[in-house]
Design a protein around this motif. Structure first.
Motif: not given
Length: 181
Positions: A138-166
């Protein structure tokens, strides 16, 4: 091309041997590494990483270059950041930032991001910065949005990361959008 940028409170510069203790302090903290693409590091891993990065220079396609974020007032390492130019098009880059637990929520990540964006978007023909962020960070998302970055995509469980799907979000900003702020 060399990145050595200074803003109001920070200097972004190459890592150096004297950064080791501060670097280890936050890179060995599980809360800091929670959403990062790396796990906690030992002092030896930190030393090896600094050795591998301290003479790196920005500009090679597909290569992450890690920089120190130094507090100008104290000359102390407060975090690090990285830039990677796209493998196939050097007019596109990705940025990563890690701020020490001692210095979070003080505006350093935003100041670092603005400094890097100023640098990248000052490059002639540079076009776009892409950010991939954990959907739970949430902190990084808030930072990006505060700077004017636009959300372009949502990748659902696309990465196996630190022992779980993220899941991840992709954000981006164009040079034209940054210049019109």
């Amino acid at each position: 091309m060399h990145l050595n940028s200074i803003s109001n409170r920070i200097c972004i510069r190459n890592l150096k041997d004297s950064d080791l203790n501060d670097f280890f302090s936050y890179r060995s903290n599980p809360e800091i590494t929670k959403y990062q693409g790396f796990d906690i590091m030992t002092i030896g891993q930190c030393k090896d990483f600094i050795d591998s990065q301290k003479d790196m220079q920005f500009g090679k396609a597909g290569e992450w270059v890690q920089y120190a974020i130094e507090d100008i007032e104290t000359n102390r390492l407060i975090g690090d950041c990285a830039i990677k130019l796209d493998d196939y098009d050097v007019r596109i880059a990705q940025i990563g930032i890690t701020i020490s637990h001692e210095f979070q929520q003080k505006g350093y990540a935003k100041e670092t991001m603005k400094t890097i964006l100023d640098f990248l978007f000052s490059i002639e023909d540079f076009h776009r910065v892409v950010e991939i962020v954990d959907a739970e960070n949430k902190a990084s998302i808030k930072l990006l949005e505060s700077l004017g970055f636009k959300k372009e995509g949502h990748f659902v469980e696309n990465i196996f990361f630190k022992g779980k799907w993220g899941s991840e979000f992709q954000y981006a900003m164009l040079k034209s959008e940054y210049n019109n702020k």
